[in-house]
Structure formats: structure tokens, C-alpha cells
Design an enzyme around this catalytic site. Sequence first.
Site, PDB file in Angstrom:
ATOM      1  N   SER A 143       0.851  -1.186   0.000  1.00  0.00           N
ATOM      2  CA  SER A 143       0.000   0.000   0.000  1.00  0.00           C
ATOM      3  C   SER A 143       0.892   1.243   0.000  1.00  0.00           C
ATOM      4  O   SER A 143       2.035   1.194   0.484  1.00  0.00           O
ATOM      5  CB  SER A 143      -0.833  -0.026   1.281  1.00  0.00           C
ATOM      6  OG  SER A 143      -1.351   1.254   1.558  1.00  0.00           O
ATOM      7  N   TYR A 157      -0.061  -0.620  10.233  1.00  0.00           N
ATOM      8  CA  TYR A 157      -0.375  -1.258   8.939  1.00  0.00           C
ATOM      9  C   TYR A 157       0.724  -0.912   7.927  1.00  0.00           C
ATOM     10  O   TYR A 157       1.303  -1.794   7.277  1.00  0.00           O
ATOM     11  CB  TYR A 157      -1.741  -0.763   8.473  1.00  0.00           C
ATOM     12  CG  TYR A 157      -2.111  -1.051   7.038  1.00  0.00           C
ATOM     13  CD1 TYR A 157      -2.401  -2.341   6.613  1.00  0.00           C
ATOM     14  CD2 TYR A 157      -2.198  -0.012   6.105  1.00  0.00           C
ATOM     15  CE1 TYR A 157      -2.763  -2.599   5.303  1.00  0.00           C
ATOM     16  CE2 TYR A 157      -2.566  -0.259   4.798  1.00  0.00           C
ATOM     17  CZ  TYR A 157      -2.844  -1.550   4.396  1.00  0.00           C
ATOM     18  OH  TYR A 157      -3.208  -1.799   3.091  1.00  0.00           O
TER      19      TYR A 157
HETATM   20  N1  LIG Z   1      -8.666  -1.595  -0.584  1.00  0.00           N
HETATM   21  C1  LIG Z   1      -7.733  -0.647  -0.614  1.00  0.00           C
HETATM   22  O1  LIG Z   1      -8.023   0.558  -0.746  1.00  0.00           O
HETATM   23  C2  LIG Z   1      -6.286  -1.034  -0.512  1.00  0.00           C
HETATM   24  C3  LIG Z   1      -5.309  -0.035  -0.654  1.00  0.00           C
HETATM   25  C4  LIG Z   1      -3.989  -0.378  -0.556  1.00  0.00           C
HETATM   26  C5  LIG Z   1      -3.623  -1.708  -0.341  1.00  0.00           C
HETATM   27  N2  LIG Z   1      -4.589  -2.657  -0.198  1.00  0.00           N
HETATM   28  C6  LIG Z   1      -4.165  -4.041   0.061  1.00  0.00           C
HETATM   29  O2  LIG Z   1      -4.804  -4.911  -0.867  1.00  0.00           O
HETATM   30  C7  LIG Z   1      -4.998  -6.183  -0.267  1.00  0.00           C
HETATM   31  C8  LIG Z   1      -6.452  -6.603  -0.430  1.00  0.00           C
HETATM   32  O3  LIG Z   1      -7.262  -5.636   0.227  1.00  0.00           O
HETATM   33  P1  LIG Z   1      -8.831  -5.628   0.083  1.00  0.00           P
HETATM   34  O4  LIG Z   1      -9.252  -4.213   0.201  1.00  0.00           O
HETATM   35  O5  LIG Z   1      -9.255  -6.408  -1.097  1.00  0.00           O
HETATM   36  O6  LIG Z   1      -9.263  -6.372   1.430  1.00  0.00           O
HETATM   37  P2  LIG Z   1     -10.597  -7.189   1.746  1.00  0.00           P
HETATM   38  O7  LIG Z   1     -10.743  -7.158   3.216  1.00  0.00           O
HETATM   39  O8  LIG Z   1     -11.738  -6.723   0.893  1.00  0.00           O
HETATM   40  O9  LIG Z   1     -10.239  -8.670   1.289  1.00  0.00           O
HETATM   41  C9  LIG Z   1      -9.203  -9.363   1.915  1.00  0.00           C
HETATM   42  C10 LIG Z   1      -9.520 -10.840   1.913  1.00  0.00           C
HETATM   43  O10 LIG Z   1      -8.448 -11.473   2.633  1.00  0.00           O
HETATM   44  C11 LIG Z   1      -8.974 -12.459   3.469  1.00  0.00           C
HETATM   45  N3  LIG Z   1      -8.075 -12.692   4.600  1.00  0.00           N
HETATM   46  C12 LIG Z   1      -7.880 -11.899   5.686  1.00  0.00           C
HETATM   47  N4  LIG Z   1      -7.007 -12.473   6.517  1.00  0.00           N
HETATM   48  C13 LIG Z   1      -6.637 -13.644   5.946  1.00  0.00           C
HETATM   49  C14 LIG Z   1      -5.781 -14.684   6.341  1.00  0.00           C
HETATM   50  N5  LIG Z   1      -5.121 -14.637   7.501  1.00  0.00           N
HETATM   51  N6  LIG Z   1      -5.649 -15.749   5.527  1.00  0.00           N
HETATM   52  C15 LIG Z   1      -6.323 -15.829   4.350  1.00  0.00           C
HETATM   53  N7  LIG Z   1      -7.145 -14.864   3.924  1.00  0.00           N
HETATM   54  C16 LIG Z   1      -7.315 -13.787   4.722  1.00  0.00           C
HETATM   55  C17 LIG Z   1     -10.324 -11.913   3.927  1.00  0.00           C
HETATM   56  O11 LIG Z   1     -11.177 -12.969   4.357  1.00  0.00           O
HETATM   57  C18 LIG Z   1     -10.811 -11.202   2.678  1.00  0.00           C
HETATM   58  O12 LIG Z   1     -11.651 -12.027   1.882  1.00  0.00           O
HETATM   59  C19 LIG Z   1      -4.570  -6.050   1.197  1.00  0.00           C
HETATM   60  O13 LIG Z   1      -3.254  -6.557   1.353  1.00  0.00           O
HETATM   61  C20 LIG Z   1      -4.603  -4.554   1.430  1.00  0.00           C
HETATM   62  O14 LIG Z   1      -3.717  -4.168   2.440  1.00  0.00           O
HETATM   63  C21 LIG Z   1      -5.919  -2.360  -0.276  1.00  0.00           C
END
Ligand SMILES: NC(=O)c1ccc[n+]([C@@H]2O[C@H](COP(=O)([O-])OP(=O)(O)OC[C@H]3O[C@@H](n4cnc5c(N)ncnc54)[C@H](O)[C@@H]3O)[C@@H](O)[C@H]2O)c1
Length: 245
Positions: A143, A157
Site C-alpha cells: 500500500s 499497517y
Molecule cells: N482496498 C484498498 O483501498 C487497498 C489499498 C492499498 C492496499 N490494499 C491491500 O490490498 C490487499 C487486499 O485488500 P482488500 O481491500 O481487497 O481487502 P478485503 O478485506 O476486501 O479482502 C481481503 C480478503 O483477505 C482475506 N483474509 C484476511 N485475513 C486472511 C488470512 N489470515 N488468511 C487468508 N485470507 C485472509 C479476507 O477474508 C478477505 O476475503 C490487502 O493486502 C490490502 O492491504 C488495499
Amino acid sequence: MFDLTGKTALVTGAGRGVGLGIARVLGRQGAALLINDLFEERALAACAQLSAEGLQASALPFDTTDYDAVSAAVEAAGRIDILVNNAGIPGREGMALQPFAETSPQQWRPMVNVNLYGTLNCSHAVLTGMRERGWGRIIVVSSDAGRVGTNAGVTLYGACKAAAVHFVRNLSQEVAASGITANAIALGPMDNLPEEIVEFVARGIPVPRTGSGDDAGSAIAYLASEEASWVTGQELPVNGGLSPS
Ligand SMILES: NC(=O)c1ccc[n+]([C@@H]2O[C@H](COP(=O)([O-])OP(=O)(O)OC[C@H]3O[C@@H](n4cnc5c(N)ncnc54)[C@H](O)[C@@H]3O)[C@@H](O)[C@H]2O)c1
């Protein structure tokens, strides 16, 4: 775009959100997909969705923070060519964008476990097979919060993400001669943020919209490709031009 035919890609946390979007793009490039999620029903639902789109997807549910579960699943899978370490929990979950001083040590551990240990566990588990086959791609979904100061409430984070990125940066040096690359993407605000803030944050992004699963997946398809075999140890910002540095 890039031909991933014959490759098997494991995307962690791909039951929904960004991970599902990444898996879809890799599948469209020909990769066979292993859809991981902590929640089996989420992984199965994502597979059903991807299969209905004509993609080859199997569910591989496990908790990325549990090394034994990770290694058992990776062994059962047999062959993993591309690992996308996507499972992560942002500051808003569990810590509700709390300033670090207002958090407790009990809140820190799950954050570090998922955002850092999950990546260590999965990367460690796939490395032996990748080395034997002389080919592999390890990619961390990071991120902007791990790259620059973004906003209050994402302090730990961002620190975990920065550590995971630096882990692949150094790992890349150890595995380069084995045909394995290790890279990261740093995402800006994505489409799946809560609806009430998407419009607000989009206004501050030079390309004035939040990111999609396709945006993340396209960058990862490149890093996973044969064409990127001389690109390793790098972090690629995918953020609509936000926070350049
Ligand atoms: N959404 C954003 O704006 C954003 C921005 C920057 C970075 N990210 C990164 O992108 C990635 C995905 O984010 P997202 O927004 O899709 O999140 P999200 O919460 O929508 O989806 C994450 C998924 O990961 C699963 N998960 C959580 N812990 C887990 C574990 N221990 N083992 C297996 N699965 C697990 C959850 O059940 C969920 O289905 C993350 O690493 C997040 O930090 C997201």
C-alpha cells in the site's frame, strides 16, 4: 497482454475485493488459479464466479498466519509458479483508523500476523518448489501507506507493509539465480473502500478515480510474466499518480 498459460497462480485473500480482481486478470492471461481465503465459503463463491467466466479456478482455503496450514495447503496444491501475497488487513479493520498511541499491544499482533507473517509463511512454503523448477514469481500487494506517510491511523499497517516489501526486496537477491523474481506493488485507494469515502478520496487523486482489481491485476500480470524476468526487488506504485516520490 502477457501469456501465463501453463502457470499456476496462488492468490491469497482472493475471496473478494482486490485479490479477486487480481486473480481474474491472471486467469484471463491463461494462469490456472488457486483461490485462497480464510473463509472457505468466500473462496468457493469466488471460484464459482471465476469458473462461470470461463476461468480455471480451485479453492485453497487456509489461514496465511498459520505456517502449518500454509505448508500443508501448498504441498497439496503440488505446483505453484506465481504467489501473490494479497491477504491483508488495513488499519481500518480492528483498529478503526485509530492513532497508534490509542491502540493496545493486543491489537498489534493480528495486524503483524496477517500483513507480515502471512507473507513470510506463504513465500517460505512455495520457495522449495520454485527453486526445484527454476522458475517462480513472488509478489507482495502493499500500500502507499507502506511507502510514504499517507494518513493518520495506518501507522502499524504501513510499517508491516513496508517490512513485507523490504522482505521481498532482499529475498530477490537470494533467489535471483534460481529464476525466481520477488517484487511488490503499492496500491493507492481502491474501489472497494467504503462507499462514503470513495468519492471524497478520488477527488485528491491525479487520475481522478479509485483503483480497480483490473488496475492491480494488470500490474501483477506484468510482474508475473516472462517479459519481467529481469525486473526484481522492485516496488511498483499503482495509485493514479498519488504521492509520487
Ligand atoms: N482496498 C484498498 O483501498 C487497498 C489499498 C492499498 C492496499 N490494499 C491491500 O490490498 C490487499 C487486499 O485488500 P482488500 O481491500 O481487497 O481487502 P478485503 O478485506 O476486501 O479482502 C481481503 C480478503 O483477505 C482475506 N483474509 C484476511 N485475513 C486472511 C488470512 N489470515 N488468511 C487468508 N485470507 C485472509 C479476507 O477474508 C478477505 O476475503 C490487502 O493486502 C490490502 O492491504 C488495499
